[in-house]
Design a protein around this motif. Sequence first.
Motif, PDB file in Angstrom:
ATOM      1  N   ILE A  94       0.853  -1.185   0.000  1.00 37.27           N
ATOM      2  CA  ILE A  94       0.000   0.000   0.000  1.00 37.27           C
ATOM      3  C   ILE A  94       0.892   1.239   0.000  1.00 37.27           C
ATOM      4  O   ILE A  94       1.763   1.389   0.873  1.00 37.27           O
ATOM      5  CB  ILE A  94      -0.944   0.015   1.218  1.00 37.27           C
ATOM      6  CG1 ILE A  94      -1.868  -1.206   1.171  1.00 37.27           C
ATOM      7  CG2 ILE A  94      -1.740   1.313   1.275  1.00 37.27           C
ATOM      8  CD1 ILE A  94      -2.727  -1.373   2.398  1.00 37.27           C
ATOM      9  N   ILE A 142      -3.879  -5.676   7.999  1.00 38.15           N
ATOM     10  CA  ILE A 142      -2.986  -4.612   7.548  1.00 38.15           C
ATOM     11  C   ILE A 142      -1.766  -4.647   8.456  1.00 38.15           C
ATOM     12  O   ILE A 142      -1.897  -4.674   9.684  1.00 38.15           O
ATOM     13  CB  ILE A 142      -3.657  -3.225   7.640  1.00 38.15           C
ATOM     14  CG1 ILE A 142      -4.783  -3.102   6.624  1.00 38.15           C
ATOM     15  CG2 ILE A 142      -2.629  -2.111   7.420  1.00 38.15           C
ATOM     16  CD1 ILE A 142      -4.348  -2.983   5.182  1.00 38.15           C
ATOM     17  N   LYS A 165      -2.457   6.285   7.418  1.00 30.82           N
ATOM     18  CA  LYS A 165      -2.991   5.604   6.225  1.00 30.82           C
ATOM     19  C   LYS A 165      -3.237   4.124   6.527  1.00 30.82           C
ATOM     20  O   LYS A 165      -4.267   3.558   6.138  1.00 30.82           O
ATOM     21  CB  LYS A 165      -1.996   5.751   5.078  1.00 30.82           C
ATOM     22  CG  LYS A 165      -2.378   5.037   3.784  1.00 30.82           C
ATOM     23  CD  LYS A 165      -3.569   5.682   3.111  1.00 30.82           C
ATOM     24  CE  LYS A 165      -3.919   4.992   1.787  1.00 30.82           C
ATOM     25  NZ  LYS A 165      -2.905   5.251   0.748  1.00 30.82           N
ATOM     26  N   GLU A 169      -6.835   2.254   6.414  1.00 26.69           N
ATOM     27  CA  GLU A 169      -7.052   1.089   5.557  1.00 26.69           C
ATOM     28  C   GLU A 169      -7.616  -0.081   6.354  1.00 26.69           C
ATOM     29  O   GLU A 169      -8.474  -0.830   5.864  1.00 26.69           O
ATOM     30  CB  GLU A 169      -5.736   0.689   4.885  1.00 26.69           C
ATOM     31  CG  GLU A 169      -5.365   1.533   3.690  1.00 26.69           C
ATOM     32  CD  GLU A 169      -6.309   1.340   2.519  1.00 26.69           C
ATOM     33  OE1 GLU A 169      -6.677   0.181   2.221  1.00 26.69           O
ATOM     34  OE2 GLU A 169      -6.698   2.342   1.912  1.00 26.69           O
ATOM     35  N   ARG A 172     -11.247   0.720   6.912  1.00 29.00           N
ATOM     36  CA  ARG A 172     -11.995   0.630   5.652  1.00 29.00           C
ATOM     37  C   ARG A 172     -12.237  -0.822   5.244  1.00 29.00           C
ATOM     38  O   ARG A 172     -13.319  -1.178   4.774  1.00 29.00           O
ATOM     39  CB  ARG A 172     -11.237   1.362   4.546  1.00 29.00           C
ATOM     40  CG  ARG A 172     -11.983   1.436   3.224  1.00 29.00           C
ATOM     41  CD  ARG A 172     -11.203   2.225   2.191  1.00 29.00           C
ATOM     42  NE  ARG A 172     -10.041   1.503   1.721  1.00 29.00           N
ATOM     43  CZ  ARG A 172     -10.069   0.582   0.748  1.00 29.00           C
ATOM     44  NH1 ARG A 172     -11.216   0.267   0.172  1.00 29.00           N
ATOM     45  NH2 ARG A 172      -8.964  -0.013   0.360  1.00 29.00           N
ATOM     46  N   ARG A 173     -11.217  -1.666   5.470  1.00 28.36           N
ATOM     47  CA  ARG A 173     -11.348  -3.078   5.064  1.00 28.36           C
ATOM     48  C   ARG A 173     -11.920  -3.955   6.173  1.00 28.36           C
ATOM     49  O   ARG A 173     -12.212  -5.125   5.944  1.00 28.36           O
ATOM     50  CB  ARG A 173      -9.984  -3.621   4.642  1.00 28.36           C
ATOM     51  CG  ARG A 173      -9.345  -2.848   3.502  1.00 28.36           C
ATOM     52  CD  ARG A 173      -8.065  -3.493   3.051  1.00 28.36           C
ATOM     53  NE  ARG A 173      -7.312  -2.660   2.115  1.00 28.36           N
ATOM     54  CZ  ARG A 173      -6.637  -3.116   1.078  1.00 28.36           C
ATOM     55  NH1 ARG A 173      -6.613  -4.405   0.825  1.00 28.36           N
ATOM     56  NH2 ARG A 173      -5.967  -2.290   0.295  1.00 28.36           N
TER      57      ARG A 173
END
Length: 308
Positions: A94, A142, A165, A169, A172-173
């Motif tokens: 990422i 992550i 970030k 992430e 979000r996931r």
Amino acid sequence: MAMADQKDDKPGKGPQTPRERRGWLARIAPGVRNAFAKRETPENLWVKCPDTGEMIYRSDLEAAHWVTPSGSHMRIGTQLRLRYTFDDGKFEKIASPVVADDPLKFPDERPYAERLKAARKSTGEQDSVAIAFGQIQGQPAIVLVQDFAFMGGSLGMAAGEAFIKGAQEAVRRGVPFVVFTASGGARMQEGTLSLMQMARTTLAVNEVKAAGLPYVVVLTDPTTGGVLASYAMLGDIHLAEPNATIGFSGRRVIEQTIRETLPAAFQKSEFLVERGMVDKVVSRKELPEVLGSILKTLMMGRSRAQAA
């Protein structure tokens, strides 16, 4: 002088070249000389154990995940760490946010921009932190990794933005957030801007926890300074590699301040387990299995809460 020069200059004879000296074997068999040409040995063929001084064959060390026979867990870069952590070494990298390289125009013996350029060239990374997504024992996660080889893994604007970030992430996931720490603290070339990252990363951790997602920290050698004083000590679970140095300030500074001699194992991961700062010390080869078990257990609770 002109006559002397003329006398020395004899026709038919050019400048004399030194005759090559050859041994008797080369005269008898000219091809033998090349057959026994000196072979160059790679400089990094052997690696010295930092604890015992033992010389270890590099390929053996690589096969052992850079853990020496004495048990010393040597520092590794982000690519190796991600490969060792994720299933089959597969992961999705990422990209980290781009920030200004030298926001304060910091004066130093060597320009800050040059230091960054050299660190990027030697590590192959843009800054001290890398983010990736993959599966750990079948559990999506992550993972954020700090590389001590990049300016001591220091926490600056780029590392702070990358951490945020990574946390975003994970939210979000809907997956756990795992962080491998290795740092000497805040990056002095960015002054107050680097210190601000301590608060910003703490807020990012709160967002992960507010989403009901696990936040697990793996402390590696060394984890010190502002990193330890912020997100490195905010995990739901704290794991550590064997004999890792973990502390806010250096041993010598503490001894000079309190005027006492500290225990030999002070600020080592095993010492901190006994005092409750670290939950478990785990060897590098066992980390994926232990992490996978922890993450699956914590996500099981989340699944039940969502079902209810």
